[in-house]
Design an enzyme around this catalytic site. Structure first.
Site, PDB file in Angstrom:
ATOM      1  NE  ARG A   1      -0.069   0.005   5.012  1.00 56.76           N
ATOM      2  CZ  ARG A   1      -0.824   0.085   6.216  1.00 56.76           C
ATOM      3  NH1 ARG A   1      -2.007   0.465   6.447  1.00 56.76           N
ATOM      4  NH2 ARG A   1       0.138   0.032   7.363  1.00 56.76           N
TER       5      ARG A   1
ATOM      6  CB  CYS B   1       3.574   7.751  -9.514  1.00 55.77           C
ATOM      7  SG  CYS B   1       4.039   9.318 -10.232  1.00 55.77           S
TER       8      CYS B   1
ATOM      9  CD  GLU C   1       0.087   5.882   9.154  1.00 61.25           C
ATOM     10  OE1 GLU C   1       0.821   4.780   8.642  1.00 61.25           O
ATOM     11  OE2 GLU C   1      -0.072   5.961  10.355  1.00 61.25           O
TER      12      GLU C   1
ATOM     13  CB  CYS D   1       8.480   7.674 -12.435  1.00 54.56           C
ATOM     14  SG  CYS D   1       7.236   9.040 -12.453  1.00 54.56           S
TER      15      CYS D   1
ATOM     16  CD  GLU E   1      -4.306   4.537  11.772  1.00 56.75           C
ATOM     17  OE1 GLU E   1      -3.393   3.802  12.177  1.00 56.75           O
ATOM     18  OE2 GLU E   1      -4.657   4.688  10.746  1.00 56.75           O
TER      19      GLU E   1
ATOM     20  CD  GLU F   1      -2.014  -3.498   9.261  1.00 57.92           C
ATOM     21  OE1 GLU F   1      -3.235  -3.074   9.095  1.00 57.92           O
ATOM     22  OE2 GLU F   1      -1.128  -2.439   9.756  1.00 57.92           O
ATOM     23  CE  LYS F   2      -2.574 -14.427  10.315  1.00 53.84           C
ATOM     24  NZ  LYS F   2      -1.570 -13.921   9.582  1.00 53.84           N
ATOM     25  CG  PHE F   3      -1.620 -12.492  15.101  1.00 55.50           C
ATOM     26  CD1 PHE F   3      -2.465 -13.254  15.446  1.00 55.50           C
ATOM     27  CD2 PHE F   3      -0.885 -12.953  14.240  1.00 55.50           C
ATOM     28  CE1 PHE F   3      -2.805 -14.291  15.570  1.00 55.50           C
ATOM     29  CE2 PHE F   3      -1.251 -14.386  13.964  1.00 55.50           C
ATOM     30  CZ  PHE F   3      -2.231 -14.779  14.458  1.00 55.50           C
ATOM     31  CG  HIS F   4      -2.254  -3.755  14.853  1.00 63.08           C
ATOM     32  ND1 HIS F   4      -3.172  -3.370  15.671  1.00 63.08           N
ATOM     33  CD2 HIS F   4      -1.138  -3.198  14.650  1.00 63.08           C
ATOM     34  CE1 HIS F   4      -2.425  -1.865  15.845  1.00 63.08           C
ATOM     35  NE2 HIS F   4      -1.368  -1.971  15.381  1.00 63.08           N
TER      36      HIS F   4
HETATM   37  C1  GAL Z   1      -0.661   2.912  10.904  1.00 64.77           C
HETATM   38  C2  GAL Z   1      -1.664   2.580   9.743  1.00 64.77           C
HETATM   39  C3  GAL Z   1      -2.835   1.532   9.761  1.00 64.77           C
HETATM   40  C4  GAL Z   1      -2.348   0.285  10.611  1.00 64.77           C
HETATM   41  C5  GAL Z   1      -1.730   0.753  11.789  1.00 64.77           C
HETATM   42  C6  GAL Z   1      -0.977  -0.531  12.480  1.00 64.77           C
HETATM   43  O1  GAL Z   1       0.449   3.336  10.612  1.00 64.77           O
HETATM   44  O2  GAL Z   1      -2.179   3.784   9.626  1.00 64.77           O
HETATM   45  O3  GAL Z   1      -3.506   1.168   8.491  1.00 64.77           O
HETATM   46  O4  GAL Z   1      -1.517  -0.263   9.610  1.00 64.77           O
HETATM   47  O5  GAL Z   1      -0.435   1.603  11.430  1.00 64.77           O
HETATM   48  O6  GAL Z   1      -0.384  -0.090  13.606  1.00 64.77           O
END
Ligand code: GAL
Length: 674
Positions: free
Chosen positions: A110, A114, A149, A161, A309, A357-360
């Site tokens: 992700r 460009c 971000e 490029c 976040e 990110e399943k364990f985040h």
């Molecule tokens: C941030 C991002 C989120 C997620 C998060 C995990 O930097 O914006 O999408 O990936 O980190 O900590």
């Protein structure tokens, strides 16, 4: 206050769960239970919103927004540019970034498009207009969340490029007019780097030019400009059918982009905060870093910002990811509010079943759903925020002190081949900030472009570059009664990294004449006495000479520069300027700033000495006229502490009177008012 309340909730990805219809109704029920009043929707949902080029599928989102509205939950609606669908990257290869090594990225991950690509710009504009048309006037949609971000592509945020090179050259032409001007500004006679054709200019890359610091600076400025331009283009698209404000989520002290430039295009500042709590038993370093970022986000617009976040518990991207210890979740949410946030939003509401990110950490776990410590912690915040909203509505922090943190200075000082090669500008800033934090004195982090009006004290550590007009601004500030602190290796170069000739631009204000700079090894470490105590002078020792007016407060004790000033104070006009010629340690900075605060008349909101680990902030009526004064007292120690000598206050949440002393539990934040 956006949405009329402190926002509580966070990133919500129902697009990952569309084939589990029962999940959505459960989400809504549990959001109510957790006191969630706001979710960020659609951040990475491009492939679901537009499964093939030009075919938009927005009904699922419509259903979700409608249901959330029925439940009184508001929505921060994202534009989906942060992750591109495969149909896009397959058909239009040019939307992918070209790395510094010349390779164009393949599809995946992700944040890797460009920013110049006309196709990318066209496609994102099209979907943003669709979102705006359909949802831009919905009652519970309160804010546009542009991309995610921006620039945060695991390292280099820029694209190299051919198209970006061309636009870079055009940008340079506009800035310098002629190649002669550019060659002179960049000192290109050095090593025969004189350009004779605009097409000879290329972005700095490891296998090409890495030594022209002025080129590197301009490339970073250009990249910031290009990403800001992209963001502003997205904003124009979503505002076509909508009057909602727009934000994009910043990261932290993110070196790749000058947020000071980027913030100008936004209506509201928001950022993502993932402090490394419990890295060590002493939480103060993490608390200070997090606070410094909050202070910077607030200072951009001198207004409340959003914590967009944060982690409801652990994260998943450090080598070891500690869980938040009991009490820390509430404290970290309160810390944001204490420094000016009008929200505590999380990544993420529900753990994805698969993917990177399943364990985040998330509010909802895979197995135990809401029956978890995390869910209970989050619900406590939800409950507390309800009452807190009214208390802090219309308030913001209004510090009398500022520390200069400037991206262009950051880029320049860390790239220079100077007395040292290991400058860590951010660490310098944070160590100065820490002394304010420990005293409970709130401070804005500002760039050199900021207005100094209203501050009593401005500190500019390691202020290597003086942007055009900066010296005059400081001169005027001090002359009008302001107090200014700066350090060695300041006022060395102008905006294009050309050294000032003849004398230091603020020699008159500082009352010193710098001569040489020593970078002693440990064995040559020097020392000086300040306030009766001895401190080290290490790493960077400026050798300066006093002018007539200056008061020398400390001198070096050793070596051939023994007797030269280390700490000076110069009266200038109605103000004073301090100069710290040497790098020392935290103990010295504490002692030094304590004296400066006393001289300037700065004290914390409780007007008392704070025990280690405790800090204080204050939010007061933003219009400067209202009566509100809300004081946050935070204990970052995992044990109870007592703050003495506080006078008489009322606990704003319980109504209880607090007189003389205040007890704080481990990791507790108390909110006081008069
Ligand atoms: C941030 C991002 C989120 C997620 C998060 C995990 O930097 O914006 O999408 O990936 O980190 O900590």
């Amino acid at each position: 206050m956006l949405g009329g309340q402190l926002l509580h909730g966070g990133d919500y990805n129902p697009d990952q769960w569309l084939s589990y219809p029962e999940v959505f109704e459960e989400d809504v029920r549990l959001m109510k239970e957790a006191g969630v009043n706001c979710v960020s929707l659609g951040i990475f949902a491009w492939a679901t919103l537009e499964p093939e080029e030009g075919r938009y599928e927005l009904d699922w989102m419509d259903h979700i927004i409608t249901r959330l509205e029925e439940e009184g939950i508001c929505v921060i609606l994202a534009t989906p540019s942060a992750a591109m669908p495969h149909w896009l990257t397959q058909k239009y290869r040019e939307v992918m970034q070209v790395q510094a090594d010349g390779h164009r990225n393949l599809s995946g991950k992700r944040h890797n498009f460009c920013y110049t690509s006309p196709v990318m710009r066209e496609k994102i504009t099209a979907i943003n207009r669709e979102l705006s048309k359909r949802f831009g006037r919905r009652k519970n949609v309160i804010l546009w969340h542009i991309s995610n971000e921006l620039g945060g592509n695991f390292g280099d945020s820029t694209c190299h490029c051919e198209l970006c090179q061309e636009v870079f050259r055009e940008w340079l032409k506009k800035k310098y007019g002629t190649l002669d001007e550019l060659n002179n500004a960049w000192w290109n006679q050095f090593w025969s780097h004189t350009y004779t054709d605009w097409n000879q200019i290329h972005s700095p890359v490891p296998y090409g030019e890495t030594t022209s610091t002025a080129l590197i600076l301009d490339w970073k400025r250009f990249s910031t400009e290009q990403i800001s331009d992209f963001c502003e283009m997205e904003i124009r698209a979503v505002k076509e059918f909508s009057d909602l404000p727009a934000t994009t989520n910043f990261m932290y002290f993110f070196k790749g982009l000058d947020y000071n430039r980027m913030q100008r295009g936004l209506d509201i500042i928001s950022w993502d905060n993932y402090p490394h709590w419990h890295k060590q038993k002493d939480e103060v370093p993490a608390a200070v870093k997090s606070a410094a970022n909050h202070s910077m986000m607030r200072a951009f617009k001198k207004a409340p910002f959003l914590l967009m976040e944060s982690a409801p518990s652990g994260i998943s991207w450090r080598t070891a990811n500690p869980l938040k210890r009991p009490g820390m979740h509430m404290l970290s949410c309160m810390q944001a509010v204490a420094h000016g946030s009008d929200s505590a939003l999380y990544f993420q509401w529900r753990k994805g079943r698969g993917g990177f990110e399943k364990f985040h950490g998330a509010v909802l776990d895979h197995k135990y759903g809401s029956n978890t410590r995390t869910f209970r912690d989050v619900s406590e915040v939800g409950k507390r925020f309800k009452n807190l909203s009214t208390l802090i509505d219309g308030t913001v922090n209004q510090p009398k002190a500022a520390i200069v943190f400037d991206w262009e200075n950051w880029w320049a000082v860390e790239d220079t081949q100077g007395p040292r090669l290991d400058f860590e500008y951010k660490e310098w800033i944070v160590s100065h900030y820490r002394t304010f934090w420990e005293e409970g004195i709130e401070v804005d982090l500002i760039s050199m472009d900021a207005d100094l009006e209203g501050y009593a004290l401005v500190s500019a550590p390691l202020n290597y570059m003086y942007k055009e007009g900066w010296a005059d601004k400081v001169r005027k500030f001090v002359s009008n009664g302001g107090h200014f602190v700066t350090t060695c290796f300041s006022g060395e170069v102008n905006d294009t990294d050309l050294c000032f000739l003849g004398h230091h631009p603020l020699e008159d204000v500082l009352g010193i004449v710098p001569e040489e700079i020593d970078a002693p090894s440990e064995e040559f470490e020097n020392s000086f006495c300040y306030g009766g105590m001895e401190y080290p002078a290490k790493d960077l020792c400026g050798i300066v000479h006093p002018r007539d007016t200056v008061e020398v407060l400390s001198v070096y004790e050793k070596d051939f520069y023994a007797g030269c000033p280390v700490v000076t104070c110069n009266p200038y006009g109605n103000g004073k300027a301090w100069y710290l010629a040497a790098e020392s340690d935290l103990a010295f900075l504490r002692a030094f700033y304590k004296d400066v605060f006393a001289e300037v008349g700065l004290h914390n909101a409780l007007d008392t000495e704070l025990p280690y680990g405790v800090t204080v902030t204050e939010r007061s009526s933003a219009d400067g006229e209202g009566e509100k004064r809300i004081v946050f007292v935070m204990n970052f120690k995992n044990e109870p502490v007592m703050v003495e000598g506080i006078g008489k206050w009322m606990d704003a949440e319980s109504g209880e009177t607090c007189e003389g002393s205040l007890e704080l539990e481990a990791f507790q934040c108390r909110v006081l008012t008069r």
